[in-house]
Design a protein around this motif. Structure first.
Motif, mmCIF file in Angstrom:
data_model
loop_
_atom_site.group_PDB
_atom_site.id
_atom_site.type_symbol
_atom_site.label_atom_id
_atom_site.label_comp_id
_atom_site.label_asym_id
_atom_site.label_seq_id
_atom_site.Cartn_x
_atom_site.Cartn_y
_atom_site.Cartn_z
ATOM 1 N N THR A 140 0.827 -1.195 0.000
ATOM 2 C CA THR A 140 0.000 0.000 0.000
ATOM 3 C C THR A 140 0.868 1.254 0.000
ATOM 4 O O THR A 140 1.869 1.312 0.710
ATOM 5 C CB THR A 140 -0.920 0.008 1.234
ATOM 6 O OG1 THR A 140 -1.644 -1.219 1.263
ATOM 7 C CG2 THR A 140 -1.895 1.170 1.197
ATOM 8 N N SER A 145 1.261 7.144 1.548
ATOM 9 C CA SER A 145 0.270 8.187 1.826
ATOM 10 C C SER A 145 -1.081 7.581 2.222
ATOM 11 O O SER A 145 -1.775 8.109 3.095
ATOM 12 C CB SER A 145 0.099 9.124 0.626
ATOM 13 O OG SER A 145 -0.315 8.399 -0.517
ATOM 14 N N ASP A 146 -1.452 6.453 1.616
ATOM 15 C CA ASP A 146 -2.691 5.763 1.983
ATOM 16 C C ASP A 146 -2.575 5.188 3.390
ATOM 17 O O ASP A 146 -3.509 5.281 4.189
ATOM 18 C CB ASP A 146 -3.006 4.647 0.992
ATOM 19 C CG ASP A 146 -3.576 5.159 -0.331
ATOM 20 O OD1 ASP A 146 -3.459 6.366 -0.608
ATOM 21 O OD2 ASP A 146 -4.121 4.335 -1.087
ATOM 22 N N CYS A 196 -9.274 -2.739 -1.313
ATOM 23 C CA CYS A 196 -8.120 -2.272 -2.074
ATOM 24 C C CYS A 196 -8.251 -2.668 -3.541
ATOM 25 O O CYS A 196 -9.048 -3.538 -3.882
ATOM 26 C CB CYS A 196 -6.843 -2.882 -1.502
ATOM 27 S SG CYS A 196 -6.515 -2.382 0.195
ATOM 28 N N ARG A 213 -3.520 0.488 -3.563
ATOM 29 C CA ARG A 213 -4.349 1.653 -3.258
ATOM 30 C C ARG A 213 -5.603 1.239 -2.525
ATOM 31 O O ARG A 213 -6.228 0.236 -2.844
ATOM 32 C CB ARG A 213 -4.787 2.377 -4.554
ATOM 33 C CG ARG A 213 -3.689 2.893 -5.447
ATOM 34 C CD ARG A 213 -2.718 3.842 -4.759
ATOM 35 N NE ARG A 213 -3.308 4.921 -4.014
ATOM 36 C CZ ARG A 213 -3.540 6.148 -4.488
ATOM 37 N NH1 ARG A 213 -3.249 6.443 -5.720
ATOM 38 N NH2 ARG A 213 -4.055 7.075 -3.717
ATOM 39 N N ILE A 214 -5.987 2.057 -1.550
ATOM 40 C CA ILE A 214 -7.234 1.835 -0.821
ATOM 41 C C ILE A 214 -8.357 2.435 -1.650
ATOM 42 O O ILE A 214 -8.309 3.603 -2.016
ATOM 43 C CB ILE A 214 -7.157 2.452 0.583
ATOM 44 C CG1 ILE A 214 -6.105 1.676 1.381
ATOM 45 C CG2 ILE A 214 -8.514 2.425 1.271
ATOM 46 C CD1 ILE A 214 -5.755 2.273 2.707
ATOM 47 N N THR A 215 -9.362 1.620 -1.969
ATOM 48 C CA THR A 215 -10.456 2.061 -2.826
ATOM 49 C C THR A 215 -11.773 2.209 -2.089
ATOM 50 O O THR A 215 -12.698 2.836 -2.591
ATOM 51 C CB THR A 215 -10.653 1.079 -4.001
ATOM 52 O OG1 THR A 215 -10.907 -0.225 -3.471
ATOM 53 C CG2 THR A 215 -9.415 1.042 -4.893
ATOM 54 N N ASN A 267 -5.764 12.401 1.018
ATOM 55 C CA ASN A 267 -4.643 11.748 0.340
ATOM 56 C C ASN A 267 -5.027 10.384 -0.230
ATOM 57 O O ASN A 267 -4.245 9.781 -0.949
ATOM 58 C CB ASN A 267 -3.462 11.578 1.292
ATOM 59 C CG ASN A 267 -2.884 12.919 1.712
ATOM 60 O OD1 ASN A 267 -2.998 13.898 1.007
ATOM 61 N ND2 ASN A 267 -2.278 12.940 2.881
ATOM 62 N N LEU A 268 -6.215 9.912 0.112
ATOM 63 C CA LEU A 268 -6.687 8.628 -0.430
ATOM 64 C C LEU A 268 -7.305 8.870 -1.811
ATOM 65 O O LEU A 268 -8.514 8.785 -2.000
ATOM 66 C CB LEU A 268 -7.708 7.988 0.518
ATOM 67 C CG LEU A 268 -7.179 7.581 1.887
ATOM 68 C CD1 LEU A 268 -8.326 7.143 2.794
ATOM 69 C CD2 LEU A 268 -6.129 6.499 1.769
ATOM 70 N N LEU A 313 -9.663 6.378 -3.412
ATOM 71 C CA LEU A 313 -10.895 6.058 -2.690
ATOM 72 C C LEU A 313 -12.116 6.288 -3.563
ATOM 73 O O LEU A 313 -12.307 7.359 -4.124
ATOM 74 C CB LEU A 313 -10.994 6.921 -1.429
ATOM 75 C CG LEU A 313 -12.025 6.521 -0.373
ATOM 76 C CD1 LEU A 313 -11.681 5.155 0.201
ATOM 77 C CD2 LEU A 313 -12.075 7.559 0.722
#
Length: 104
Positions: free
Chosen positions: A34, A37-38, A70, A76-78, A97-98, A101
């Motif tokens: 990940t 920043s996430d 993710c 990336r966190i979605t 910062n996500l 998302l």
């Protein structure tokens, strides 16, 4: 040297190359990596909203944190689903910062 000897050596070399490829950049299989920043945004969210879940150890995408979705590459966190968790607090500014998302 016999063909059998060369064949076994070639198979060994191919196996080693395959193993190295799997370790590098996730290879064929995605592994949790990940974005920093996430990860920081999720840690800030946990602290600011008093979230008591399995968000303490490991990578959010690799460790399958409760309520966190993710992308397929696990970078990336979605999505974040915190329904019915009786949370209190406020969203931290770092939530911005996500950028991957899609749902909160």
């Amino acid at each position: 040297m016999s063909q059998r000897w060369w064949g076994s050596k070639l198979a060994t070399v191919i196996a080693w190359i395959f193993a190295i490829f799997l370790q590098r950049d996730g290879g064929f299989f995605a592994r949790g990596d990940t974005l920093e920043s996430d990860l920081v945004a999720m840690q800030d969210l946990r602290r600011s909203m008093n979230i008591v879940l399995n968000w303490y150890n490991g990578d959010p995408c690799d460790s399958e944190w409760q309520g966190v979705a993710c992308d397929d590459r696990k970078t990336r966190i979605t999505g974040i689903a915190l329904i019915n968790m009786r949370l209190s607090g406020s969203l931290p500014s770092s939530i911005g910062n996500l950028t991957g998302l899609q749902s909160l």
